[in-house]
Enzyme design. Sequence first.
Site, mmCIF file in Angstrom:
data_model
loop_
_atom_site.group_PDB
_atom_site.id
_atom_site.type_symbol
_atom_site.label_atom_id
_atom_site.label_comp_id
_atom_site.label_asym_id
_atom_site.label_seq_id
_atom_site.Cartn_x
_atom_site.Cartn_y
_atom_site.Cartn_z
ATOM 1 N N HIS A 104 0.843 -1.191 0.000
ATOM 2 C CA HIS A 104 0.000 0.000 0.000
ATOM 3 C C HIS A 104 0.881 1.246 0.000
ATOM 4 O O HIS A 104 1.778 1.373 0.825
ATOM 5 C CB HIS A 104 -0.910 0.026 1.231
ATOM 6 C CG HIS A 104 -2.152 -0.802 1.051
ATOM 7 N ND1 HIS A 104 -3.336 -0.516 1.682
ATOM 8 C CD2 HIS A 104 -2.387 -1.899 0.298
ATOM 9 C CE1 HIS A 104 -4.251 -1.408 1.340
ATOM 10 N NE2 HIS A 104 -3.687 -2.263 0.497
ATOM 11 N N TYR A 117 -9.371 6.061 6.857
ATOM 12 C CA TYR A 117 -9.534 6.531 8.234
ATOM 13 C C TYR A 117 -10.550 7.663 8.228
ATOM 14 O O TYR A 117 -10.321 8.696 7.594
ATOM 15 C CB TYR A 117 -8.202 7.036 8.793
ATOM 16 C CG TYR A 117 -7.204 5.949 9.112
ATOM 17 C CD1 TYR A 117 -6.974 5.564 10.434
ATOM 18 C CD2 TYR A 117 -6.490 5.308 8.105
ATOM 19 C CE1 TYR A 117 -6.062 4.572 10.731
ATOM 20 C CE2 TYR A 117 -5.575 4.309 8.395
ATOM 21 C CZ TYR A 117 -5.364 3.944 9.712
ATOM 22 O OH TYR A 117 -4.459 2.953 10.008
ATOM 23 N N PRO A 162 -4.507 1.120 18.506
ATOM 24 C CA PRO A 162 -4.234 0.594 17.161
ATOM 25 C C PRO A 162 -4.379 1.602 16.033
ATOM 26 O O PRO A 162 -4.071 1.273 14.886
ATOM 27 C CB PRO A 162 -5.271 -0.530 17.016
ATOM 28 C CG PRO A 162 -6.375 -0.156 17.944
ATOM 29 C CD PRO A 162 -5.716 0.536 19.101
ATOM 30 N N LYS A 209 0.970 0.580 15.022
ATOM 31 C CA LYS A 209 2.341 0.557 15.523
ATOM 32 C C LYS A 209 2.702 -0.662 16.375
ATOM 33 O O LYS A 209 3.882 -0.950 16.567
ATOM 34 C CB LYS A 209 2.596 1.821 16.365
ATOM 35 C CG LYS A 209 2.678 3.084 15.532
ATOM 36 C CD LYS A 209 3.994 3.200 14.825
ATOM 37 C CE LYS A 209 3.932 4.081 13.614
ATOM 38 N NZ LYS A 209 3.421 3.446 12.400
ATOM 39 N N TYR A 263 3.553 7.013 9.894
ATOM 40 C CA TYR A 263 2.782 5.821 9.536
ATOM 41 C C TYR A 263 3.670 4.748 8.917
ATOM 42 O O TYR A 263 3.528 3.564 9.225
ATOM 43 C CB TYR A 263 1.668 6.198 8.561
ATOM 44 C CG TYR A 263 0.563 5.159 8.494
ATOM 45 C CD1 TYR A 263 -0.600 5.299 9.258
ATOM 46 C CD2 TYR A 263 0.664 4.029 7.687
ATOM 47 C CE1 TYR A 263 -1.614 4.357 9.212
ATOM 48 C CE2 TYR A 263 -0.336 3.078 7.632
ATOM 49 C CZ TYR A 263 -1.479 3.249 8.399
ATOM 50 O OH TYR A 263 -2.475 2.306 8.353
#
Length: 391
Positions: free
Chosen positions: A72, A201, A293, A297, A385
């Site tokens: 991704h 998100y 979450p 991480k 990220y």
Amino acid sequence: MRTTVGIIGAGPAGLLLARLLHNAGIDSVVLESRDRAYVEQRQRAGILEQGTVDVLREAGAAERMDREGLPHDGIELRFDRRRHRVDFPALTGGRSVMVYAQTEVCKDLIALQVAEGGPLLFEAEALAVEGAETESPSVRFRHEGREDVLDCDYVVACDGSWGVGRKAVPADVSQVFERTYPFGWLGILADVAPSHDELVYARHDRGFALLSMRSPSVTRAYLQVPDGTDAGDWSDGEIWDELDRRLETADGWKLERGPITSKSVTPMRSYVHEPMRHGRLFLAGDAAHIVPPTGAKGLNLAVGDVVTFARALAHRHKTGSAELLDAYSPACLRRVWQAERFSYAMTTMLHRAPDATPFDDRVQRARLDRITASRAAETDLAEGYTGFPLD
């Protein structure tokens, strides 16, 4: 039984550590309280940072990941029915992430350990770590109905926040930093192709939502729910309806529905135990730290811990110097606290607190607006990220 490194816990951290040590010519024994089927089936994380992907490849444990995993190059943020894609490679010099479930990582590492590595004992319950302050620590454990002792040069506890490893660190040298959140995640697995090709998100006045995946035919999705929620209180229809509301966009995007095969609720907390070392006992993964979450991480931090330990021990064997072993805790904690910061920022930006005021709502929107309008802010998110350097 005697070995150089006694590893408690056969999650991804313990299994990867055993693999790294094997590749470095250092023997180990892994003790896991659960049976193999449980370890290979428990649903946990699904996002691997660039550094984690690189480590698995270097360890010779990435063949199936590279074949079946889903690379991704970004995520999508949604709020106020708007969509904004964060392009990871463009912002980080080429870094990205991989969607590959923790269960699959464990299967791959177990297969390698059984075929090539040292002893991996399932249904072997660690009862206590003894002599951590000495040069010959040991792990007392129960296996096949009898107690035994594993004598080691070092013990690495990868056995979670409630395991015997953390409990072996004396209270007078421990510091705990913790934050609990008044909400959790209702997570589902569904037999339907993902409705978007990257993770989504979403910040919504009704609460956070995350659209993810486990494979090209399996959707993984989450809804923010009040702390203490019972997953059984939500019907399948109610879950899909709520995901529809929170993920809605102004351009007519459509959520695909399918049979829900699993649902559960995950509590949310931030936790750090300092130090991460006591004598010859080293804490790794959830034994030392937990993150909400939202930032993906948890597994990746555990990988960072065991990579740091494996490199330090290999350095000790090669040079005789304990310098890197002595630096284990501060080196890991620098990375841990950056991950805690990032996960906290993502969580508070995207979740609506039960006591949120109109001012809080406006600040959340302002933070999201800043990311969509500022390359610097967007880069900070992308760097966090895709992962902080393992060195």
